[in-house]
Structures are given as C-alpha cells and as structure tokens.
Design a protein around this motif. Structure first.
Motif, PDB file in Angstrom:
ATOM      1  N   ARG A  49     -46.592   5.794 -32.934  1.00  0.00           N
ATOM      2  CA  ARG A  49     -46.125   6.546 -34.099  1.00  0.00           C
ATOM      3  C   ARG A  49     -45.746   5.612 -35.246  1.00  0.00           C
ATOM      4  N   THR A  50     -45.249   4.416 -34.904  1.00  0.00           N
ATOM      5  CA  THR A  50     -44.805   3.511 -35.974  1.00  0.00           C
ATOM      6  C   THR A  50     -45.962   2.737 -36.597  1.00  0.00           C
ATOM      7  N   TYR A  51     -46.904   2.252 -35.757  1.00  0.00           N
ATOM      8  CA  TYR A  51     -47.883   1.306 -36.279  1.00  0.00           C
ATOM      9  C   TYR A  51     -49.294   1.858 -36.421  1.00  0.00           C
ATOM     10  N   LYS A 136     -40.130  -7.062 -41.278  1.00  0.00           N
ATOM     11  CA  LYS A 136     -41.591  -7.113 -41.399  1.00  0.00           C
ATOM     12  C   LYS A 136     -42.124  -8.531 -41.291  1.00  0.00           C
ATOM     13  N   GLY A 137     -41.327  -9.466 -41.796  1.00  0.00           N
ATOM     14  CA  GLY A 137     -41.731 -10.868 -41.778  1.00  0.00           C
ATOM     15  C   GLY A 137     -42.029 -11.391 -40.393  1.00  0.00           C
ATOM     16  N   PHE A 139     -43.753  -9.956 -38.132  1.00  0.00           N
ATOM     17  CA  PHE A 139     -45.177  -9.749 -37.872  1.00  0.00           C
ATOM     18  C   PHE A 139     -45.993 -10.872 -38.466  1.00  0.00           C
ATOM     19  N   GLU A 140     -45.711 -11.109 -39.763  1.00  0.00           N
ATOM     20  CA  GLU A 140     -46.492 -12.110 -40.481  1.00  0.00           C
ATOM     21  C   GLU A 140     -46.307 -13.480 -39.855  1.00  0.00           C
ATOM     22  N   ALA A 141     -45.048 -13.771 -39.468  1.00  0.00           N
ATOM     23  CA  ALA A 141     -44.776 -15.057 -38.835  1.00  0.00           C
ATOM     24  C   ALA A 141     -45.551 -15.173 -37.533  1.00  0.00           C
ATOM     25  N   GLY A 142     -45.585 -14.053 -36.763  1.00  0.00           N
ATOM     26  CA  GLY A 142     -46.302 -14.050 -35.494  1.00  0.00           C
ATOM     27  C   GLY A 142     -47.787 -14.292 -35.694  1.00  0.00           C
ATOM     28  N   TYR A 143     -48.373 -13.582 -36.686  1.00  0.00           N
ATOM     29  CA  TYR A 143     -49.805 -13.761 -36.958  1.00  0.00           C
ATOM     30  C   TYR A 143     -50.081 -15.186 -37.401  1.00  0.00           C
ATOM     31  N   ALA A 144     -49.167 -15.733 -38.212  1.00  0.00           N
ATOM     32  CA  ALA A 144     -49.353 -17.079 -38.730  1.00  0.00           C
ATOM     33  C   ALA A 144     -49.371 -18.100 -37.593  1.00  0.00           C
ATOM     34  N   GLN A 145     -48.684 -17.754 -36.494  1.00  0.00           N
ATOM     35  CA  GLN A 145     -48.669 -18.656 -35.341  1.00  0.00           C
ATOM     36  C   GLN A 145     -49.902 -18.475 -34.473  1.00  0.00           C
ATOM     37  N   GLY A 146     -50.804 -17.584 -34.890  1.00  0.00           N
ATOM     38  CA  GLY A 146     -52.037 -17.391 -34.145  1.00  0.00           C
ATOM     39  C   GLY A 146     -51.951 -16.368 -33.029  1.00  0.00           C
ATOM     40  N   ASN A 148     -52.254 -12.610 -31.485  1.00  0.00           N
ATOM     41  CA  ASN A 148     -52.916 -11.369 -31.886  1.00  0.00           C
ATOM     42  C   ASN A 148     -51.906 -10.225 -31.843  1.00  0.00           C
ATOM     43  N   THR A 149     -52.356  -9.032 -32.258  1.00  0.00           N
ATOM     44  CA  THR A 149     -51.405  -7.922 -32.427  1.00  0.00           C
ATOM     45  C   THR A 149     -50.634  -7.635 -31.141  1.00  0.00           C
ATOM     46  N   ALA A 150     -51.363  -7.584 -30.002  1.00  0.00           N
ATOM     47  CA  ALA A 150     -50.698  -7.261 -28.738  1.00  0.00           C
ATOM     48  C   ALA A 150     -49.644  -8.302 -28.411  1.00  0.00           C
ATOM     49  N   GLU A 151     -49.982  -9.563 -28.655  1.00  0.00           N
ATOM     50  CA  GLU A 151     -49.034 -10.635 -28.345  1.00  0.00           C
ATOM     51  C   GLU A 151     -47.816 -10.570 -29.248  1.00  0.00           C
ATOM     52  N   VAL A 152     -48.074 -10.297 -30.527  1.00  0.00           N
ATOM     53  CA  VAL A 152     -46.951 -10.182 -31.466  1.00  0.00           C
ATOM     54  C   VAL A 152     -46.002  -9.087 -31.005  1.00  0.00           C
ATOM     55  N   LEU A 153     -46.590  -7.943 -30.636  1.00  0.00           N
ATOM     56  CA  LEU A 153     -45.745  -6.819 -30.197  1.00  0.00           C
ATOM     57  C   LEU A 153     -44.964  -7.181 -28.938  1.00  0.00           C
ATOM     58  N   LEU A 154     -45.688  -7.739 -27.978  1.00  0.00           N
ATOM     59  CA  LEU A 154     -45.087  -7.996 -26.669  1.00  0.00           C
ATOM     60  C   LEU A 154     -44.046  -9.107 -26.715  1.00  0.00           C
ATOM     61  N   TYR A 155     -44.354 -10.185 -27.435  1.00  0.00           N
ATOM     62  CA  TYR A 155     -43.468 -11.350 -27.373  1.00  0.00           C
ATOM     63  C   TYR A 155     -42.457 -11.398 -28.501  1.00  0.00           C
ATOM     64  N   ILE A 156     -42.762 -10.760 -29.624  1.00  0.00           N
ATOM     65  CA  ILE A 156     -41.882 -10.933 -30.779  1.00  0.00           C
ATOM     66  C   ILE A 156     -41.183  -9.644 -31.175  1.00  0.00           C
ATOM     67  N   ILE A 157     -41.960  -8.570 -31.360  1.00  0.00           N
ATOM     68  CA  ILE A 157     -41.363  -7.352 -31.913  1.00  0.00           C
ATOM     69  C   ILE A 157     -40.548  -6.592 -30.869  1.00  0.00           C
TER      70      ILE A 157
END
Lengths: 257, 245
Positions: A49-51, A136-137, A139-146, A148-157
């Motif tokens: 619902r959010t993304y 929001k930053g 997300f961008e920081a996560g992507y900048a570290q290389g 992917n979306t699933a990893e960003v969600l799982l490890y960061i968000i």
C-alpha cells in the motif's frame, strides 16, 4: 454468605483449575499467533500500500488498500462466522490435539485464521505508520550503496519501521487478547468460553443445585483478574517503553547540537 | 460458496430485508445511546485525570486501566448474567448500551486526557494568572485548543463502538450481526450464507468506512498544520534551505 463460599468452592474443584489454565494458555497462544502471523501478512500489505504507487504494481497497491479497509471497517465476529462457514480446514488440524476434540480443533483453526486475517489489516496500518516515519533519504542512501529494492526494504527500511512501532504492536497484543474472547461465540476453547461453560454448569459444581449471583461474581471476577493481570503487565511495559523513547527524543536534539 | 450465485438465496435475503433493517436499527440505537453515555463518562474521566488532584487522578486511572485491560465481551457477560441471576434483568439492548458506554467511555477519557495534556502548560498558567477560575480556564482557553486534537481519535472510537455492537450476539441480542446469524441458521431462511454475510458486511462497511477515512485524513491534516507551526521543524527547514542555497 453460604452461596458465596460454595461459589468459591467451584474454583477449588480438581478439574476446574486445569480446565481454566488450559483456557488461559489457549488465549495466549491464539493471540501471539494472531499477532505474529498478522505482522507478516500485515507487513506485506503495508509495503504494497505504501510503495506500489506507479506502473502495473499500482494494482497491488489498490488491492492491499481494499483488503485493509474492508477488514478494518467490519467487525471481527463477522469474519469468524464467515471463516467458520467457508474456510476449508486442512486434514492435519481436523483431529484430536491438545486435549480438544476434532470439531473444536477445526473451529480453532478457522477462528484463528479469521483473527489473523482481521489482525493483519490493523497491523498493516500500524506498519504503514512506521514506514511513513522512515526518512526518504534512507532509500536513496540504500540505492547509492548498491542495494536493490528488496535489500533496501529488508535491511534498511523495515528494521527502522519495526523499531518505531514496537510499543504500538505490543498494545495490539493487548487488543488481540481481548478480541480472542470473541471465540467464545463459536467454541469453548479459550478462557472466556470456558468461564461461560463453567457458569452454565455451576449448579452441579457448587453443590447447591442452583446457579446464584455469587457464582456469576466469582467466575467472571476470576476471568477479569486473569485478563487484567496479563494485559496490565503488557500495558506497563508499553508505557515504560514510550517514556524511555520520549526521553531519548527530548535529549536527541541537544546531542545533535 | 453457499448461495453466492444463487438467485433464490439473494431473493430470500431481499424478502427478509426488514429483519436486516431492524437489526441495523437496533445496532444504531445501541451505538448511539452508548455513544452519549461514553461522551459523558469520557468527559468526566478526562477532566478528572487532568485535574491535578491525586485522588481524582487515581480514580480515573483505576477506571481506565480496569476497563481497557479486560475484554468488552467479559464485561457485558458479567453485567448481563449478574443482573439476570439477581432478578433485575434490563433486557439485552439496555445492558448492551451500559456495557458499551462504560467500555468506550474509558477510551474517550484517554482521548480527552491526551488532548488536554497536549495544550502547553504555559496556557494553564497564563489563564490562572489572568484570574480565570477552573471553568473559565477550561471553557475559554484549554478546551477550544484541545477539541480539534480530540475529534479525530474520537471518530475512530465511534467506528470501534459501532463494530463492537457485535458483542451483543453472545447474550442473544437483536443487533445486525445476531439477526444475520439467526437468518442464516433459521429453519425457513437457512443456508443463504454468502448473500446474508455480504449484506451484513456491506452495511457495516458503508457506515464505518467514511468515518474511519475522515478520521485518518483529519489527523493527517492536523499533523501537517502542527508541523508547519512547530518552531523546531521550521528551524530545520530553514537550515536545509540555507544549505541548499
């Protein structure tokens, strides 16, 4: 006062104590399962619902929004009734287990499923609140570290979102323990139902042959005390947590400056 | 899917529309009366909790903790059976109104308390310094500021109250859920599960969805306005703008 004494003697009957204790255990197990499985399903719903707002994934976002709103705005009892009639029960659960008959096991499975479905919609909104609190930053920081979306969600968000909502989730456990008493409408498995069951047979247990007001007082009073002890302990934990967080929040800007 | 695609099942539900409407009427009556009771209890409890007087605060705390930490169903059964076995039965609807009102009242009390506590302490002190007495302080200074904060969570409580009327089923009520259940299990009407449940769910949804959406939006807009007014946040934005420039 002799009726009161005989009402208390119900609780002293050998089988009654174990019967109630098992009811408490079922209440706790159902509620914990309801919250844990509800959290898994709710997290998926909240993420969608959010993304899922752009492209073909939008449909996923709409569907989860529809699911959440549908379950949030209808009573739990309705979903118990619906699941009892329509939900198939796998053969694995439809047998004698944990001291329950196979019919009771079937009802337990269906009612627990209803609880998970219902709870997931509430928890999804809680998780969504947590997700909205993550900057929001991140997300961008996560992507900048290389990542992917699933990893960003799982490890960061998600870890940050979960950290934000721990107290709210614990209060949801309290709500779920209270809601689990709705199972008393369809089966005699958990505490509330067992207390009612005892009341209906109180005449034979208290040795008087009749059910008196004192039986109602003693039996429901006992249930009140049990529920209160469990829930009050949880709510004290929630409050202590919130107080600690508030303190951290007050001191954080000073530390930054 | 018992009767989902059966014309007859839908026709049976349509023919018995009056019993559904009657159930809805009972549910609305119970919910509305309980709401009035809950508002009254909530206002008293909320004011007691923020009065600053220890005994009053203690009473309010005990009430809220006791009610919020035991299931509504248990409270309702307790009240209903205690009255019934004492020979003072009030009837399901009236018992339900009391139980629901007392239960929701505790939540309303917490909403009122939180809203009053959200008003900065300086406002109380300033009002006192101007020579306002308690009623004036509350009426002119504190409540006008706290009511907008109160309203969205109160709307949420109304939604919960409406859904919680389903608890009447356990004592044999005549509310919407109970009527639906006796309809689907009735000797002459039985079997039309899917249409009856869909109708019942749709009625609940139609009442609750607008209210809960309103509460969510309202809360969000309040937060946004508060964020704009918050000096700390403004300072952060200013710094960010400077850094960008």
């Amino acid at each position: 006062m002799s009726t009161l004494a005989s009402s208390f003697s119900i609780l002293a009957q050998p089988g009654v104590f174990v019967y109630l204790l098992r009811g408490v255990a079922f209440t706790c197990i159902i509620s914990v399962l309801g919250v844990i499985l509800g959290l898994i399903l709710g997290s998926l719903l909240a993420l969608a619902r959010t993304y899922c707002k752009k492209g073909p994934a939008r449909i996923l976002g709409w569907l989860s929004a529809a699911y959440i709103e549908l379950f949030r705005n209808t009573p739990y009892l309705l979903w118990i009734f619906v699941c009892v009639v329509f939900c198939p029960c796998p053969a694995f659960f439809a047998r004698k287990m944990f001291g329950l008959t196979s019919v009771e096991m079937k009802l337990l499975f269906k009612a627990a499923l209803a609880l998970i479905l219902f709870n997931s919609s509430v928890i999804a909104e809680i998780v969504r609140g947590g997700l909205n609190g993550v900057a929001k930053g991140q997300f961008e920081a996560g992507y900048a570290q290389g990542f992917n979306t699933a990893e960003v969600l799982l490890y960061i968000i998600l870890p940050q979102a979960y950290r934000n909502i721990v107290p709210t989730l614990l209060s949801q456990v309290i709500t779920t323990i209270k809601d689990s008493s709705y199972l008393a409408n369809v089966a005699t498995i958990e505490l509330m139902a067992r207390i009612r069951q005892l009341l209906s047979a109180a005449g034979t247990y208290n040795g008087l042959g009749t059910v008196n007001v004192s039986d109602v007082m003693v039996l429901f009073g006992t249930a009140c005390v049990i529920y209160f002890i469990i829930n009050f302990t949880l709510s004290c934990i929630v409050r202590a947590m919130q107080a600690r967080r508030k303190k951290a929040l007050v001191f954080a800007p000073a530390k930054a400056a | 899917m018992s009767g989902l695609f059966s014309w007859d099942a839908w026709a049976t539900v349509w023919n018995h529309r009056e019993s559904f409407l009657l159930g809805l009427g009972n549910t609305l009556l119970t919910a509305f009366s309980a709401l009035v009771l809950a508002f009254a209890i909530g206002a008293v409890i909320g004011l007691m909790a923020t009065s600053g007087k220890k005994p009053l605060k203690f009473i309010a705390r005990v009430y809220v903790e006791f009610i919020q930490n035991t299931p509504l169903l248990l409270q309702l059964c307790f009240l209903y059976y205690a009255l019934a076995f004492a020979g003072l039965s009030l009837g399901v609807i009236r018992t339900g109104i009391i139980a629901l009102g007392v239960y929701t009242g505790a939540y309303m009390g917490e909403v009122v308390r939180a809203a009053i506590e959200s008003v900065p302490k300086g406002q109380f002190e300033a009002a006192q310094a101007q020579g306002f007495n308690y009623l004036q302080r509350m009426g002119y200074i504190i409540l006008p500021q706290s009511i907008p904060v109160m309203l969205p969570p109160m709307v949420n409580q109304v939604v919960n109250l409406f859904k919680n009327t389903s608890c009447l089923y356990i004592v044999g009520g005549a509310d919407l859920i109970s009527v639906t259940y006796s309809f689907v299990t009735g000797a002459s009407t039985g079997g039309a599960y899917a249409p009856a449940y869909i109708v019942c769910g749709a009625i609940f949804f139609v009442v609750c969805f607008p209210l809960s959406t309103l509460a969510t939006r309202w809360e969000a807009s309040l937060k946004e306005r508060k964020g704009k007014a918050d000096p700390a946040l403004r300072a952060v934005k200013r710094t960010a703008l400077k850094e960008a420039a």
